[in-house]
Design a protein around this motif. Structure first.
Motif, PDB file in Angstrom:
ATOM      1  N   THR A 241       0.834  -1.193   0.000  1.00 56.05           N
ATOM      2  CA  THR A 241       0.000   0.000   0.000  1.00 56.05           C
ATOM      3  C   THR A 241       0.872   1.247   0.000  1.00 56.05           C
ATOM      4  OG1 THR A 241      -1.708  -1.161   1.265  1.00 56.05           O
ATOM      5  CG2 THR A 241      -1.834   1.246   1.206  1.00 56.05           C
ATOM      6  N   ARG A 242       0.513   2.216  -0.821  1.00 53.56           N
ATOM      7  CA  ARG A 242       1.230   3.491  -0.836  1.00 53.56           C
ATOM      8  C   ARG A 242       0.763   4.357   0.334  1.00 53.56           C
ATOM      9  NH1 ARG A 242       0.892   8.162  -5.570  1.00 53.56           N
ATOM     10  NH2 ARG A 242       1.742   9.849  -4.286  1.00 53.56           N
ATOM     11  N   VAL A 243       1.723   5.018   1.005  1.00 54.64           N
ATOM     12  CA  VAL A 243       1.384   5.882   2.133  1.00 54.64           C
ATOM     13  C   VAL A 243       2.129   7.213   2.005  1.00 54.64           C
ATOM     14  CG1 VAL A 243       0.895   3.997   3.738  1.00 54.64           C
ATOM     15  CG2 VAL A 243       3.215   4.895   3.564  1.00 54.64           C
ATOM     16  N   GLU A 244       1.539   8.251   2.577  1.00 55.32           N
ATOM     17  CA  GLU A 244       2.180   9.549   2.685  1.00 55.32           C
ATOM     18  C   GLU A 244       1.853  10.131   4.057  1.00 55.32           C
ATOM     19  OE1 GLU A 244       1.235  12.286  -0.398  1.00 55.32           O
ATOM     20  OE2 GLU A 244       2.069  11.039  -2.006  1.00 55.32           O
ATOM     21  N   ARG A 245       2.729  11.020   4.485  1.00 62.07           N
ATOM     22  CA  ARG A 245       2.478  11.696   5.757  1.00 62.07           C
ATOM     23  C   ARG A 245       2.986  13.127   5.681  1.00 62.07           C
ATOM     24  NH1 ARG A 245       4.777   9.997  11.770  1.00 62.07           N
ATOM     25  NH2 ARG A 245       3.651  11.603  12.940  1.00 62.07           N
ATOM     26  N   THR A 246       2.110  14.082   5.891  1.00 66.81           N
ATOM     27  CA  THR A 246       2.530  15.476   5.960  1.00 66.81           C
ATOM     28  C   THR A 246       2.970  15.779   7.382  1.00 66.81           C
ATOM     29  OG1 THR A 246       0.236  16.132   6.362  1.00 66.81           O
ATOM     30  CG2 THR A 246       1.032  16.221   4.086  1.00 66.81           C
ATOM     31  N   PRO A 247       3.813  16.784   7.574  1.00 67.50           N
ATOM     32  CA  PRO A 247       4.363  17.056   8.909  1.00 67.50           C
ATOM     33  C   PRO A 247       3.272  17.242   9.968  1.00 67.50           C
ATOM     34  CG  PRO A 247       5.513  18.346   7.257  1.00 67.50           C
ATOM     35  CD  PRO A 247       4.361  17.699   6.563  1.00 67.50           C
ATOM     36  N   GLY A 248       3.433  16.536  11.073  1.00 64.80           N
ATOM     37  CA  GLY A 248       2.518  16.676  12.190  1.00 64.80           C
ATOM     38  C   GLY A 248       1.196  15.956  12.038  1.00 64.80           C
ATOM     39  N   GLN A 249       1.003  15.242  10.929  1.00 60.04           N
ATOM     40  CA  GLN A 249      -0.262  14.559  10.674  1.00 60.04           C
ATOM     41  C   GLN A 249      -0.070  13.050  10.677  1.00 60.04           C
ATOM     42  OE1 GLN A 249      -3.035  16.549  10.460  1.00 60.04           O
ATOM     43  NE2 GLN A 249      -1.564  18.212  10.827  1.00 60.04           N
ATOM     44  N   ALA A 250      -1.195  12.316  10.689  1.00 64.92           N
ATOM     45  CA  ALA A 250      -1.140  10.860  10.628  1.00 64.92           C
ATOM     46  C   ALA A 250      -0.882  10.420   9.191  1.00 64.92           C
ATOM     47  CB  ALA A 250      -2.455  10.268  11.122  1.00 64.92           C
ATOM     48  N   PHE A 251      -0.454   9.159   9.032  1.00 65.21           N
ATOM     49  CA  PHE A 251      -0.238   8.623   7.692  1.00 65.21           C
ATOM     50  C   PHE A 251      -1.561   8.525   6.935  1.00 65.21           C
ATOM     51  CE2 PHE A 251       3.871   7.131   9.308  1.00 65.21           C
ATOM     52  CZ  PHE A 251       4.670   7.407   8.212  1.00 65.21           C
ATOM     53  N   THR A 252      -1.500   8.820   5.643  1.00 68.33           N
ATOM     54  CA  THR A 252      -2.637   8.664   4.749  1.00 68.33           C
ATOM     55  C   THR A 252      -2.362   7.478   3.834  1.00 68.33           C
ATOM     56  OG1 THR A 252      -3.062  11.048   4.740  1.00 68.33           O
ATOM     57  CG2 THR A 252      -4.022   9.754   2.952  1.00 68.33           C
ATOM     58  N   PHE A 253      -3.313   6.547   3.761  1.00 71.05           N
ATOM     59  CA  PHE A 253      -3.155   5.357   2.932  1.00 71.05           C
ATOM     60  C   PHE A 253      -3.842   5.600   1.591  1.00 71.05           C
ATOM     61  CE2 PHE A 253      -2.796   4.149   7.321  1.00 71.05           C
ATOM     62  CZ  PHE A 253      -1.727   3.263   7.325  1.00 71.05           C
ATOM     63  N   LEU A 254      -3.069   5.460   0.505  1.00 70.49           N
ATOM     64  CA  LEU A 254      -3.518   5.892  -0.817  1.00 70.49           C
ATOM     65  C   LEU A 254      -3.839   4.743  -1.755  1.00 70.49           C
ATOM     66  CD1 LEU A 254      -0.976   8.827  -1.265  1.00 70.49           C
ATOM     67  CD2 LEU A 254      -3.343   8.935  -0.475  1.00 70.49           C
ATOM     68  N   GLY A 255      -4.043   3.544  -1.223  1.00 67.09           N
ATOM     69  CA  GLY A 255      -4.460   2.431  -2.065  1.00 67.09           C
ATOM     70  C   GLY A 255      -3.342   1.438  -2.333  1.00 67.09           C
ATOM     71  N   GLU A 256      -3.754   0.232  -2.743  1.00 65.92           N
ATOM     72  CA  GLU A 256      -2.790  -0.822  -3.000  1.00 65.92           C
ATOM     73  C   GLU A 256      -2.026  -0.576  -4.298  1.00 65.92           C
ATOM     74  OE1 GLU A 256      -3.662  -4.887  -2.474  1.00 65.92           O
ATOM     75  OE2 GLU A 256      -5.014  -4.591  -0.774  1.00 65.92           O
ATOM     76  N   VAL A 257      -0.790  -1.100  -4.318  1.00 66.31           N
ATOM     77  CA  VAL A 257       0.115  -0.934  -5.446  1.00 66.31           C
ATOM     78  C   VAL A 257       0.523  -2.310  -5.956  1.00 66.31           C
ATOM     79  CG1 VAL A 257       2.333   0.005  -6.197  1.00 66.31           C
ATOM     80  CG2 VAL A 257       0.974   1.233  -4.491  1.00 66.31           C
ATOM     81  N   ALA A 258       0.568  -2.487  -7.268  1.00 67.89           N
ATOM     82  CA  ALA A 258       0.972  -3.763  -7.857  1.00 67.89           C
ATOM     83  C   ALA A 258       2.485  -3.795  -8.057  1.00 67.89           C
ATOM     84  CB  ALA A 258       0.266  -3.980  -9.186  1.00 67.89           C
ATOM     85  N   LEU A 259       3.097  -4.934  -7.795  1.00 66.77           N
ATOM     86  CA  LEU A 259       4.519  -5.139  -8.070  1.00 66.77           C
ATOM     87  C   LEU A 259       4.714  -5.514  -9.528  1.00 66.77           C
ATOM     88  CD1 LEU A 259       5.477  -7.287  -4.940  1.00 66.77           C
ATOM     89  CD2 LEU A 259       5.998  -4.870  -5.288  1.00 66.77           C
ATOM     90  N   ASP A 260       5.900  -5.197 -10.062  1.00 63.84           N
ATOM     91  CA  ASP A 260       6.201  -5.638 -11.415  1.00 63.84           C
ATOM     92  C   ASP A 260       6.710  -7.088 -11.394  1.00 63.84           C
ATOM     93  OD1 ASP A 260       8.888  -5.640 -10.643  1.00 63.84           O
ATOM     94  OD2 ASP A 260       9.358  -3.772 -11.694  1.00 63.84           O
ATOM     95  N   ASP A 261       7.167  -7.583 -12.525  1.00 71.00           N
ATOM     96  CA  ASP A 261       7.597  -8.974 -12.622  1.00 71.00           C
ATOM     97  C   ASP A 261       8.844  -9.265 -11.786  1.00 71.00           C
ATOM     98  OD1 ASP A 261       5.499  -9.456 -14.333  1.00 71.00           O
ATOM     99  OD2 ASP A 261       6.698  -9.245 -16.159  1.00 71.00           O
ATOM    100  N   HIS A 262       9.560  -8.231 -11.380  1.00 75.96           N
ATOM    101  CA  HIS A 262      10.770  -8.405 -10.568  1.00 75.96           C
ATOM    102  C   HIS A 262      10.513  -8.084  -9.097  1.00 75.96           C
ATOM    103  CE1 HIS A 262      13.156  -8.876 -14.226  1.00 75.96           C
ATOM    104  NE2 HIS A 262      12.527  -7.827 -14.712  1.00 75.96           N
ATOM    105  N   HIS A 263       9.235  -8.046  -8.705  1.00 74.96           N
ATOM    106  CA  HIS A 263       8.832  -7.783  -7.320  1.00 74.96           C
ATOM    107  C   HIS A 263       9.264  -6.386  -6.869  1.00 74.96           C
ATOM    108  CE1 HIS A 263       9.320 -12.432  -6.811  1.00 74.96           C
ATOM    109  NE2 HIS A 263       8.261 -12.116  -7.544  1.00 74.96           N
ATOM    110  N   ARG A 264       9.107  -5.396  -7.730  1.00 75.89           N
ATOM    111  CA  ARG A 264       9.506  -4.026  -7.422  1.00 75.89           C
ATOM    112  C   ARG A 264       8.323  -3.084  -7.587  1.00 75.89           C
ATOM    113  NH1 ARG A 264      14.455  -4.345 -11.680  1.00 75.89           N
ATOM    114  NH2 ARG A 264      15.849  -5.722 -10.522  1.00 75.89           N
ATOM    115  N   ALA A 265       8.385  -1.969  -6.842  1.00 76.90           N
ATOM    116  CA  ALA A 265       7.413  -0.890  -6.992  1.00 76.90           C
ATOM    117  C   ALA A 265       8.137   0.433  -6.758  1.00 76.90           C
ATOM    118  CB  ALA A 265       6.254  -1.040  -6.011  1.00 76.90           C
ATOM    119  N   SER A 266       7.708   1.476  -7.470  1.00 75.51           N
ATOM    120  CA  SER A 266       8.368   2.768  -7.357  1.00 75.51           C
ATOM    121  C   SER A 266       7.342   3.885  -7.262  1.00 75.51           C
ATOM    122  CB  SER A 266       9.280   3.034  -8.566  1.00 75.51           C
ATOM    123  OG  SER A 266      10.337   2.105  -8.618  1.00 75.51           O
ATOM    124  N   LEU A 267       7.739   4.935  -6.567  1.00 77.99           N
ATOM    125  CA  LEU A 267       6.941   6.142  -6.436  1.00 77.99           C
ATOM    126  C   LEU A 267       7.788   7.297  -6.948  1.00 77.99           C
ATOM    127  CD1 LEU A 267       4.527   7.757  -5.248  1.00 77.99           C
ATOM    128  CD2 LEU A 267       5.726   7.712  -3.052  1.00 77.99           C
TER     129      LEU A 267
END
Length: 283
Positions: A241-267
């Protein structure tokens, strides 16, 4: 009471934008009492997260962000040992104090973070490649705050210089599972000079594989032109799952992410503001 340079800067920009202290408090999540204390000079060393929240709420340009944060940076210190940190502070407040020296002294052009997760479900290795520009004469070091997680001990992490840097010192915060690396750039940079450096972090192990884990990085204290965060798994997790957090706030979960054929994911982000960016996963 005479205001500080940072307080005067904040007061001027807030007024230029037609905002009252209450308006800015609502937009930033910083209390009106704190904003008033900053502007009056009653608060001289605010937490970095507070300044980052104000930066985002004021909508400052990258150059303005750097100028604003630079007004709150402390005078240079030589290494950790001469830097006295009040032992009555919490560990996170001590970390904030230690890293304040570099606040606003550089702008990040790009950061690329790559993390490998082992088949034992633990962070095995993280690398960082960074390009920056000095905004004042004399920049010669930066600070990296590295977090552990349920399966990774920050105290056992090892710093490996790769390009244009060296490890000057480290300080461990066991209760918070955090280590702060003081990273020397090898030379003193002049204002406007650019520099590229890279290092790796070999991760320590707690001995207990985690059922869930995370891989995120705290972005620079101001907007970066580009930020890349990637993760690679020797054995793929059941969910990512992709996550982000702005300063002083809780983490926001932005949905599931698929891995590529080499088990990698990038943002990949352009003009990424202050905060944390990355992924969390379960097995």
């Amino acid at each position: 009471m005479t205001s500080s340079p940072g307080g005067r800067w904040l007061h001027r920009v807030r007024r230029d934008r037609g905002l009252t202290q209450r308006d800015l408090g609502r937009a930033s999540g910083v209390s009106v009492r704190t904003i008033r204390g900053l502007e009056r000079g009653e608060i001289l060393a605010p937490q970095i997260a507070t300044l980052q929240q104000l930066v985002l709420a004021l909508g400052l340009s990258p150059q303005q962000q750097t100028e604003f944060l630079h007004t709150w940076s402390t005078s240079p210190q030589v290494g950790f040992e001469p830097l006295l940190v009040d032992p009555s502070l919490t560990e996170m407040q001590q970390i904030d104090t230690l890293t304040r020296r570099a606040l606003g002294t550089y702008r990040v052009i790009s950061q690329v973070w790559r993390t490998l997760v082992s088949s034992e479900r633990q962070l095995a290795y993280t690398s960082c490649h960074c390009a920056l520009t000095a905004v004042a004469d004399g920049l010669d070091r930066v600070f990296n705050v590295q977090n552990g997680d349920a399966g990774t001990s920050a105290a056992a992490m090892e710093f490996v210089p790769l390009l244009g840097c060296e490890l000057l010192s480290r300080r461990d915060f066991p209760e918070s599972n955090v280590v702060v690396f003081e990273v020397g750039l090898g030379r003193s940079l002049a204002k406007g000079e650019t520099h590229a450096y890279a290092y790796g972090i070999r991760s320590g192990r707690s001995g207990t594989p985690a059922e869930d884990s995370d891989g995120f990085v705290w972005g620079p204290p101001h907007t970066a032109r580009s930020l890349v965060v990637s993760v690679e798994f020797e054995v793929p997790p059941s969910s990512l799952t992709r996550v982000e957090r702005t300063p002083g706030q809780a983490f926001t979960f932005l949905g599931e992410v698929a891995l590529d054929d080499h088990h990698r994911a990038s943002l990949v982000l352009e003009d990424a503001g202050p905060g944390a960016y990355g992924f969390t996963w379960t097995w």
